[in-house]
Enzyme design. Structure first.
Site, PDB file in Angstrom:
ATOM      1  N   HIS A   9     -13.195  41.591  35.695  1.00 20.27           N
ATOM      2  CA  HIS A   9     -13.877  42.536  34.872  1.00 20.27           C
ATOM      3  C   HIS A   9     -14.790  42.159  34.080  1.00 20.27           C
ATOM      4  O   HIS A   9     -14.548  41.101  33.335  1.00 20.27           O
ATOM      5  CB  HIS A   9     -12.736  43.425  34.150  1.00 20.27           C
ATOM      6  CG  HIS A   9     -13.197  44.814  33.785  1.00 20.27           C
ATOM      7  ND1 HIS A   9     -14.016  45.142  32.536  1.00 20.27           N
ATOM      8  CD2 HIS A   9     -13.004  46.136  34.269  1.00 20.27           C
ATOM      9  CE1 HIS A   9     -14.328  46.496  32.565  1.00 20.27           C
ATOM     10  NE2 HIS A   9     -13.823  46.886  33.596  1.00 20.27           N
ATOM     11  N   GLU A  39      -8.709  49.050  39.596  1.00 22.15           N
ATOM     12  CA  GLU A  39      -9.048  49.596  41.010  1.00 22.15           C
ATOM     13  C   GLU A  39      -7.257  49.357  41.900  1.00 22.15           C
ATOM     14  O   GLU A  39      -7.254  49.933  42.917  1.00 22.15           O
ATOM     15  CB  GLU A  39      -9.894  48.847  41.750  1.00 22.15           C
ATOM     16  CG  GLU A  39     -11.448  48.963  41.063  1.00 22.15           C
ATOM     17  CD  GLU A  39     -11.690  50.662  40.875  1.00 22.15           C
ATOM     18  OE1 GLU A  39     -12.946  50.758  40.500  1.00 22.15           O
ATOM     19  OE2 GLU A  39     -10.889  51.502  41.038  1.00 22.15           O
TER      20      GLU A  39
END
Ligand code: SDX
Length: 361
Positions: A244, A303
Site C-alpha cells: 500500500h 483487497e
C-alpha cells in the site's frame, strides 16, 4: 518532484484520515472498525454527505430506493454487445448516460447507478433479463436480489453492508483524487464519478480483488503457496492484495473484512476451509515479501479479504471492481462536494525535460 505525488498533501478534508504508520482509518470521526458490521451503507453515505448537501434527508434509505428505481430506466440501453464487455466498462457506459449536476438528486442517482447497473450487466451477460429495483429494500439487500433474482438473507445483506461501509472512503486515493480534480473544474458530479470509476478500474487500485481469487485458485493448496508465490515474484509480478502507498503496517480494513467473512460463514454454515486456505496463503505471502523486500513493509491491504467476502456472497470476480465502486461512490461524491465548497482548480506544475527550443524547418 515527488513520483506519484508520494508524501504530497493536496487537500484538507473532514471526510477521512488514513494513518499509515499506525494502521488506522477514521471516517468522519469514527474508526472504520466501529462502522463496519454495525452500520448500513445508507447511514455511512449520510455520514459522508453531512454538511455537503443542503437538503440531505435524515434517512437516505427511502430516497436511495427511489433513486435505484429511477436509474433503472437507463438499463434499456444495455445491449448484448455492451453486456459482453468488462463489467466495469459496461457499467461505466450506462453511468455516463446520467446528466451532470451538483445537487443531492444527482448524487443519489450516482450512488444508485453502480448498484443497479452492475446486476443488470451480469444478468444480461448470462442471458437473463435485468431485475428492477425494489425501493423498499435496503441498498445492500436490493443489490443482492437484483443480482441473483432471489432475496438475500439478513446475514448476506449485513456482509455486503460491512464491505460497502469499509470501502466508502479512504483519503486521497487515486480514484478519489481523480474525482476531486474533475470537481475542481466544476464539471459536475457525474463527470467526477466517471473519473473516479476510470481510475478505480486499474489493477494497482480497485482492479486488484478479482485477481486475488485468480491467485488463490492458481495456488490451489497450502503446500503450493510458497513455490507459486516465489515464482510470481521472480517474474516481477505484484502479489494482488498486498502492499500500500500509505499503510506501512496491516491495513485495518483487512481484519474488518476478515471478521465479516467469518460472521457470514458462521451464519451460512459455509465450510471454513476457504478462509483457512486464504490465511495460509496470506502468511506465506507476508513471509516471502519480507524476505524479498526487507526494506519495504508490505502487508495485507483491503483487497485480499474483499475477494474472500465477495466470493462468499456469490459475486463473480469480474464484478468485484464494480462492487468496490458501489461503496466508494459516496466518498467520491462527498470529496467532490468538499472540493467545490472550498477548493481551487487543481493544477500542479511539471518540469520540462524535452528538446531545447529550436526553429521549425
Ligand atoms: C487499493 O491508495 C489507496 O488508499 C488505495 C486503496 C483505497 O481504499 O482506495 O487502499 C485501495 O488500491 C489497495 C491496493 C490494491 N492494489 C494491489 O493490491 C496491487 C498490488 N499492490 C501494489 O501494486 C502496490 O503495493 C501498490 C500499487 C498498492 C502501492 O505501490 P507504491 O506505493 O507505488 O509502491 P511501489 O510500486 O513503488 O513499490 C515499492 C516496492 C517495489 O519494489 P522495487 O521496484 O522498488 O524493487 O515494493 C514492491 C515494488 O515492486 N511492491 C510489491 C508489491 N507492492 C509493492 N512487490 C510485490 N507485490 C506487491 N504487492
Amino acid at each position: 518532484m515527488s513520483e506519484g505525488l508520494e508524501g504530497v498533501i493536496a487537500a484538507r478534508t473532514v471526510l477521512s484520515d488514513v494513518d499509515g504508520a499506525r494502521g488506522r482509518l477514521v471516517i468522519r470521526g469514527y474508526a472504520v472498525e466501529d462502522l463496519a458490521g454495525r452500520t448500513r451503507y445508507e447511514e455511512a453515505a449520510h455520514l459522508l454527505f453531512d454538511g455537503f448537501f443542503d437538503e440531505a434527508p435524515s434517512d437516505l434509505a427511502a430516497v436511495l430506493g427511489e433513486a435505484r428505481a429511477r436509474v433503472f430506466a437507463e438499463v434499456g440501453a444495455l445491449d448484448d454487445g455492451l453486456a459482453r464487455r468488462d463489467p466495469v466498462e459496461a457499467m461505466r457506459a450506462l453511468l455516463a448516460r446520467l446528466p451532470d449536476g451538483d445537487d443531492l438528486g444527482t448524487a443519489l442517482l450516482l450512488i444508485a447507478a453502480p448498484a443497479v447497473f452492475t446486476p443488470a450487466v451480469l444478468r444480461v451477460a448470462a442471458g437473463n433479463t435485468p431485475i428492477a429495483p425494489d425501493p423498499a429494500l435496503s441498498h445492500a439487500a436490493d443489490i443482492l436480489r437484483m443480482t441473483r433474482g432471489a432475496p438475500a438473507t439478513d446475514a448476506e445483506a449485513a456482509a455486503l453492508d460491512a464491505y460497502l461501509v469499509t470501502v466508502c472512503d479512504h483519503g486521497l486515493n487515486a480514484s478519489t483524487f481523480a474525482a476531486r480534480v474533475v470537481a475542481s473544474t466544476r464539471a459536475g458530479l457525474t463527470s467526477s464519478v466517471l473519473a473516479g470509476l476510470s481510475a478505480l478500474k486499474g489493477p494497482l487500485h480497485g482492479g486488484a480483488p478479482g485477481p486475488v481469487i485468480d491467485m488463490l485458485d492458481a495456488i490451489g493448496t497450502p503446500r503450493n503457496a510458497r513455490p507459486w508465490l516465489e515464482r510470481a515474484l521472480a517474474r516481477g509480478d505484484r502479489l494482488m492484495g498486498f502492499g500500500h502507498r500509505i499503510y506501512r503496517v496491516r491495513d485495518p480494513r483487512a481484519d474488518a473484512l476478515k471478521a465479516a467473512v467469518r460472521t457470514l460463514a458462521s451464519a451460512t454454515g459455509a465450510a471454513p476451509g476457504r478462509l483457512a486456505f486464504a490465511e495460509a496463503v496470506e502468511q506465506a505471502a507476508l513471509e516471502i515479501l519480507r524476505e524479498h523486500k526487507p526494506d519495504r513493509p508490505l502487508d495485507t491491504n483491503v483487497e485480499f479479504y474483499t475477494a474472500l467476502l465477495l466470493e462468499a456472497l456469490g459475486l463473480p470476480p469480474a464484478s468485484f471492481t464494480c462492487v468496490f465502486a458501489m461503496g466508494r461512490v459516496a466518498g467520491w461524491l462527498a470529496h467532490a462536494r468538499e472540493q467545490l465548497a472550498g477548493g481551487r482548480l487543481i493544477r500542479p506544475q511539471s518540469v520540462y525535460v524535452g528538446p531545447e527550443v529550436r526553429v521549425a524547418a
